[in-house]
Write a protein that holds these residues in place. Structure first.
Motif, PDB file in Angstrom:
ATOM      1  N   LYS A  43       0.881  -1.068   0.004  1.00  0.00           N
ATOM      2  CA  LYS A  43      -0.153   0.173   0.133  1.00  0.00           C
ATOM      3  C   LYS A  43       0.898   1.212  -0.024  1.00  0.00           C
ATOM      4  O   LYS A  43       0.367   2.282  -0.454  1.00  0.00           O
ATOM      5  CB  LYS A  43      -0.959  -0.079   1.257  1.00  0.00           C
ATOM      6  CG  LYS A  43      -2.009  -1.032   1.396  1.00  0.00           C
ATOM      7  CD  LYS A  43      -2.931  -1.038   0.274  1.00  0.00           C
ATOM      8  CE  LYS A  43      -3.856  -1.968   0.365  1.00  0.00           C
ATOM      9  NZ  LYS A  43      -5.084  -2.259  -0.514  1.00  0.00           N
ATOM     10  N   THR A  44       2.246   1.007   0.542  1.00  0.00           N
ATOM     11  CA  THR A  44       2.776   2.446   0.689  1.00  0.00           C
ATOM     12  C   THR A  44       4.186   2.210   0.394  1.00  0.00           C
ATOM     13  O   THR A  44       4.730   0.972   0.196  1.00  0.00           O
ATOM     14  CB  THR A  44       2.828   3.039   2.353  1.00  0.00           C
ATOM     15  OG1 THR A  44       3.631   1.833   3.215  1.00  0.00           O
ATOM     16  CG2 THR A  44       1.518   3.058   2.781  1.00  0.00           C
ATOM     17  N   PRO A  45       5.316   3.074   0.097  1.00  0.00           N
ATOM     18  CA  PRO A  45       6.489   2.692  -0.252  1.00  0.00           C
ATOM     19  C   PRO A  45       7.243   1.929   0.993  1.00  0.00           C
ATOM     20  O   PRO A  45       8.315   1.041   0.619  1.00  0.00           O
ATOM     21  CB  PRO A  45       7.119   4.032  -0.274  1.00  0.00           C
ATOM     22  CG  PRO A  45       6.247   4.968  -0.786  1.00  0.00           C
ATOM     23  CD  PRO A  45       4.789   4.405  -0.103  1.00  0.00           C
ATOM     24  N   ALA A  46       6.778   2.187   2.455  1.00  0.00           N
ATOM     25  CA  ALA A  46       7.434   1.268   3.341  1.00  0.00           C
ATOM     26  C   ALA A  46       6.946  -0.176   3.307  1.00  0.00           C
ATOM     27  O   ALA A  46       7.710  -0.926   3.578  1.00  0.00           O
ATOM     28  CB  ALA A  46       6.978   1.805   4.716  1.00  0.00           C
ATOM     29  N   ASP A  47       5.760  -0.380   2.698  1.00  0.00           N
ATOM     30  CA  ASP A  47       5.405  -1.883   2.505  1.00  0.00           C
ATOM     31  C   ASP A  47       6.377  -2.502   1.390  1.00  0.00           C
ATOM     32  O   ASP A  47       6.901  -3.604   1.697  1.00  0.00           O
ATOM     33  CB  ASP A  47       3.886  -1.888   2.073  1.00  0.00           C
ATOM     34  CG  ASP A  47       3.067  -1.449   2.975  1.00  0.00           C
ATOM     35  OD1 ASP A  47       3.312  -1.620   4.019  1.00  0.00           O
ATOM     36  OD2 ASP A  47       1.805  -1.142   2.585  1.00  0.00           O
ATOM     37  N   TYR A  48       6.712  -1.668   0.446  1.00  0.00           N
ATOM     38  CA  TYR A  48       7.273  -2.377  -0.526  1.00  0.00           C
ATOM     39  C   TYR A  48       8.969  -2.535  -0.030  1.00  0.00           C
ATOM     40  O   TYR A  48       9.558  -3.439  -0.511  1.00  0.00           O
ATOM     41  CB  TYR A  48       7.478  -1.377  -1.792  1.00  0.00           C
ATOM     42  CG  TYR A  48       6.370  -1.255  -2.616  1.00  0.00           C
ATOM     43  CD1 TYR A  48       6.343  -2.337  -3.754  1.00  0.00           C
ATOM     44  CD2 TYR A  48       5.217  -0.399  -2.688  1.00  0.00           C
ATOM     45  CE1 TYR A  48       5.108  -2.567  -4.409  1.00  0.00           C
ATOM     46  CE2 TYR A  48       4.203  -0.409  -3.531  1.00  0.00           C
ATOM     47  CZ  TYR A  48       4.040  -1.531  -4.355  1.00  0.00           C
ATOM     48  OH  TYR A  48       3.030  -1.505  -5.290  1.00  0.00           O
ATOM     49  N   LYS A  49       9.447  -1.541   0.600  1.00  0.00           N
ATOM     50  CA  LYS A  49      10.761  -1.697   1.140  1.00  0.00           C
ATOM     51  C   LYS A  49      10.909  -3.017   1.967  1.00  0.00           C
ATOM     52  O   LYS A  49      11.768  -3.680   2.129  1.00  0.00           O
ATOM     53  CB  LYS A  49      11.162  -0.490   1.886  1.00  0.00           C
ATOM     54  CG  LYS A  49      12.605  -0.582   2.465  1.00  0.00           C
ATOM     55  CD  LYS A  49      13.112   0.716   3.066  1.00  0.00           C
ATOM     56  CE  LYS A  49      14.500   0.893   2.819  1.00  0.00           C
ATOM     57  NZ  LYS A  49      14.997   2.011   3.534  1.00  0.00           N
ATOM     58  N   MET A  50       9.713  -3.392   2.952  1.00  0.00           N
ATOM     59  CA  MET A  50       9.740  -4.664   3.600  1.00  0.00           C
ATOM     60  C   MET A  50       9.861  -5.581   2.633  1.00  0.00           C
ATOM     61  O   MET A  50      10.456  -6.811   2.809  1.00  0.00           O
ATOM     62  CB  MET A  50       8.550  -4.618   4.570  1.00  0.00           C
ATOM     63  CG  MET A  50       8.571  -3.752   5.718  1.00  0.00           C
ATOM     64  SD  MET A  50       7.623  -3.891   7.176  1.00  0.00           S
ATOM     65  CE  MET A  50       5.768  -3.311   6.305  1.00  0.00           C
ATOM     66  N   GLY A  51       8.890  -5.720   1.497  1.00  0.00           N
ATOM     67  CA  GLY A  51       8.784  -6.666   0.765  1.00  0.00           C
ATOM     68  C   GLY A  51      10.494  -7.020   0.043  1.00  0.00           C
ATOM     69  O   GLY A  51      10.644  -8.141  -0.226  1.00  0.00           O
ATOM     70  N   GLN A 145       6.170  -2.950 -10.549  1.00  0.00           N
ATOM     71  CA  GLN A 145       6.462  -2.253 -12.014  1.00  0.00           C
ATOM     72  C   GLN A 145       5.347  -1.283 -12.097  1.00  0.00           C
ATOM     73  O   GLN A 145       4.193  -1.344 -11.918  1.00  0.00           O
ATOM     74  CB  GLN A 145       6.370  -3.271 -12.978  1.00  0.00           C
ATOM     75  CG  GLN A 145       5.027  -4.007 -13.295  1.00  0.00           C
ATOM     76  CD  GLN A 145       5.413  -5.484 -14.110  1.00  0.00           C
ATOM     77  OE1 GLN A 145       6.412  -5.538 -15.069  1.00  0.00           O
ATOM     78  NE2 GLN A 145       4.376  -6.064 -14.282  1.00  0.00           N
ATOM     79  N   GLY A 146       5.938  -0.312 -12.895  1.00  0.00           N
ATOM     80  CA  GLY A 146       4.651   0.937 -13.051  1.00  0.00           C
ATOM     81  C   GLY A 146       4.632   1.775 -11.961  1.00  0.00           C
ATOM     82  O   GLY A 146       3.916   2.765 -12.353  1.00  0.00           O
ATOM     83  N   SER A 147       5.025   1.597 -10.846  1.00  0.00           N
ATOM     84  CA  SER A 147       4.983   2.786  -9.915  1.00  0.00           C
ATOM     85  C   SER A 147       5.672   3.898 -10.326  1.00  0.00           C
ATOM     86  O   SER A 147       6.648   3.936 -10.810  1.00  0.00           O
ATOM     87  CB  SER A 147       5.650   1.900  -8.819  1.00  0.00           C
ATOM     88  OG  SER A 147       5.524   3.307  -7.722  1.00  0.00           O
ATOM     89  N   THR A 148       5.020   5.227  -9.928  1.00  0.00           N
ATOM     90  CA  THR A 148       5.700   6.275  -9.984  1.00  0.00           C
ATOM     91  C   THR A 148       6.472   6.773  -8.863  1.00  0.00           C
ATOM     92  O   THR A 148       6.934   8.055  -9.173  1.00  0.00           O
ATOM     93  CB  THR A 148       4.764   7.340 -10.789  1.00  0.00           C
ATOM     94  OG1 THR A 148       3.566   7.574  -9.601  1.00  0.00           O
ATOM     95  CG2 THR A 148       4.122   6.711 -11.908  1.00  0.00           C
ATOM     96  N   ASP A 149       6.184   6.355  -7.843  1.00  0.00           N
ATOM     97  CA  ASP A 149       7.055   6.702  -6.654  1.00  0.00           C
ATOM     98  C   ASP A 149       8.386   6.586  -6.784  1.00  0.00           C
ATOM     99  O   ASP A 149       8.972   5.442  -7.128  1.00  0.00           O
ATOM    100  CB  ASP A 149       6.665   5.840  -5.378  1.00  0.00           C
ATOM    101  CG  ASP A 149       7.240   6.351  -4.162  1.00  0.00           C
ATOM    102  OD1 ASP A 149       6.690   7.173  -3.494  1.00  0.00           O
ATOM    103  OD2 ASP A 149       8.368   5.831  -3.689  1.00  0.00           O
ATOM    104  N   ALA A 150       9.373   7.589  -6.485  1.00  0.00           N
ATOM    105  CA  ALA A 150      10.762   7.373  -6.814  1.00  0.00           C
ATOM    106  C   ALA A 150      11.511   6.218  -6.005  1.00  0.00           C
ATOM    107  O   ALA A 150      12.142   5.670  -6.492  1.00  0.00           O
ATOM    108  CB  ALA A 150      11.447   8.711  -6.442  1.00  0.00           C
ATOM    109  N   ASP A 151      11.113   6.103  -4.806  1.00  0.00           N
ATOM    110  CA  ASP A 151      11.861   5.042  -4.051  1.00  0.00           C
ATOM    111  C   ASP A 151      11.273   3.762  -4.300  1.00  0.00           C
ATOM    112  O   ASP A 151      12.133   2.772  -4.432  1.00  0.00           O
ATOM    113  CB  ASP A 151      11.171   5.160  -2.445  1.00  0.00           C
ATOM    114  CG  ASP A 151      11.885   6.479  -1.647  1.00  0.00           C
ATOM    115  OD1 ASP A 151      12.869   6.754  -2.117  1.00  0.00           O
ATOM    116  OD2 ASP A 151      11.258   6.845  -0.576  1.00  0.00           O
TER     117      ASP A 151
END
Length: 525
Positions: A43-51, A145-151
């Motif tokens: 849901k958030t960049p923090a979620d992606y970082k944990m993944g 893929q496709g995310s526009t968030d820089a992180d």
């Protein structure tokens, strides 16, 4: 910074496992209210970082809970089956750098003897771990893929790098592995088999595509950045003549020059800093596999390397751990590469000789063969490991890529005809390593002494037990055959010639039976 990424591994270790366990080739939105998909997890960049942390952790730990339980892979010992331990076994044990004591399940000694078969469980462990990491990366890449968030875009590039790294291991170790990417949606299908030419081209193109998306060198310790990418490119190109019969030494030098001109790396003043519990402070390490005795407890990886080098009359407390496993030593042929094995002149001669004999009459006797003291779970100053964690485990990060290796790759690529470098610079790089090793210029060499054979031996002295030796010997045509023999090569004490097809490991018999698209290619590099 080391602790930051390690703590993320702890927080995110279950997230990607849940996603990959539940997604099939069905539309994720139609799986039902109790399903867990990437749409729920991220849901958030923090979620992606944990993944993302799960991808990094796949090189270090076996599964979700702790060092001895709940492996991500069933029917695979949680210690033997850790990625880095399996990789170390396959890169070191078939060479002159390591002999293993324990009989295990009957599969470990054949690695050193070069008598393995397609049913070898230790080969299967590496193959399975490698393909699992690739699967984890594929799922994360699909989700990000496709995310526009820089992180998130940076995380996406890191996942592609980690997948490329594991595919590089597949190319180097197996040559003809199955091949899947994020475009292959998980479900009931059998992956197609690739070959060295196709896989080399894929890795090359992936690294080129993500170079500008990765963080700048050393932007955060323990994460893949441009420096790590340039090193992997250099490895790929240095071995191109082995993999695809086409020399790429100029490309190797080009990648290495980017490492050097980045200005972010320098040799550690003390060689041994690279192998201590505070090696995260070394300016030399370009890409580590992080370990932490509190948060990444494992019986594989660096815990295996440190405990496994201790036995006989050695004192485990001197190495900052509880107990020794009496497993790994070196052959007398390897010791002979040092003019003074005591380490009094060359600090890289990290051998323990008290109570050990040089010759190996019995591979099952730990005191046959010199032991190694290179890795210690203490700070360089001799203090305790920084994490304060359980000394059954370690804080030493594994130096996957470091600057000394870049210096030696540069020298070899120049000597093999690559352009973009100079013989003068190659000699300066080699002598910088020898000056550090000897403490002065007494071990330095002249331009007339610098040749490819010298570089190979210098790589052995500099990079002992850092997972380079098998690949290096293959590049020089010395791993198999009878040109270079060492104790127990071919399962004879004096050593004997082995078959060229053993330059590659076989696809495990279990996977051949499960996937009819695969065939055993009985040739070697």
């Amino acid at each position: 910074m080391k602790k930051k990424i390690v703590n993320l591994i702890t927080a995110g270790v279950a997230m990607l496992f849940m996603v990959t366990s539940c997604v099939s080739d069905l539309d994720p939105e139609s799986l039902g209210p109790n399903s867990v998909t990437s749409a729920d997890a991220y849901k958030t960049p923090a979620d992606y970082k944990m993944g993302l942390a799960k991808l990094y952790s796949s090189y270090v730990v076996a599964g979700q809970v702790g060092p001895g339980e709940a492996s991500d892979i069933s029917n695979l010992d949680v210690g033997f089956g850790v990625y880095l331990r399996a990789y170390w076994n396959l890169q070191e044990l078939p060479t002159d750098e390591a002999v293993y004591t324990w009989a295990e399940d009957g599969g470990i000694r054949p690695l050193h003897w070069q008598t393995w078969t397609a049913t070898n469980s230790f080969i299967s462990a590496m193959y399975t771990r490698m393909m699992l990491t690739i699967s984890y990366c594929n799922e994360f890449i699909r989700a990000s893929q496709g995310s526009t968030d820089a992180d998130v875009k940076k995380f996406h590039a890191e996942a592609r790098f980690l997948r490329a790294l594991s595919y590089y291991h597949a190319l180097d170790l197996f040559g003809y592995p199955p091949f899947v990417t994020e475009t292959d949606i998980p479900g009931a299908f059998s992956p197609k088999q690739t070959n060295p030419e196709e896989l080399f081209a894929y890795i090359d193109s992936e690294l080129t595509a993500i170079e500008n998306e990765l963080g700048e060198p050393r932007f955060e310790y323990g994460r893949a950045d441009k420096g790590a990418l340039w090193m992997l490119q250099a490895k790929l190109y240095l071995n191109a003549e082995t993999y695809i019969k086409s020399p790429r030494y100029t490309e190797c030098i080009t990648a290495l020059n980017k490492v050097f001109t980045s200005g972010k790396y320098a040799l550690a003043a003390n060689y041994l800093l690279n192998f201590r519990a505070d090696n995260n402070t070394s300016p030399e390490i370009i890409f580590p596999i992080n370990h932490d005795a509190k948060n990444t407890q494992t019986y594989g990886g660096m815990s295996f390397i440190v405990h496994g080098q201790i036995g006989g009359s050695m004192v485990p407390a001197d190495f900052g751990v509880n107990g020794g496993w009496a497993q790994n030593r070196v052959t007398p042929e390897f010791v002979a590469k040092f003019a003074d094995p005591s380490g009094a002149t060359d600090v890289r001669a990290q051998f323990y000789t008290s109570g050990q004999q040089l010759e190996i009459n019995d591979v099952g006797t730990f005191t046959d063969g010199y032991a190694v003291t290179k890795f210690k779970n203490k700070t360089l100053a001799g203090g305790p490991a920084p994490s304060g964690g359980n000394p059954d485990f370690v804080d030493i990060d594994f130096p996957m890529f470091r600057l000394a290796d870049a210096y030696l790759m540069y020298a070899e690529a120049v000597l093999r005809g690559g352009t973009g470098g100079t013989a003068t610079q190659a000699l300066d790089f080699v002598n910088a390593l020898r000056t550090r090793a000897y403490g002065n210029a007494s071990g330095n060499i002249t331009s007339g002494q610098l040749n490819t054979a010298f570089v190979l031996d210098e790589r052995a002295r500099e990079l002992l037990w850092e997972c380079h030796r098998r690949t290096d010997l293959i590049r020089y045509g010395l791993l198999t055959g009878g040109t270079y023999l060492w104790n127990w090569k071919g399962n004879t004490k004096a050593g004997t010639a082995t078959e060229a097809f053993r330059n590659l490991f076989p696809i495990p018999a279990s996977d051949l039976a499960a996937n009819t698209n695969l065939r055993q290619v009985v040739i070697g590099y």
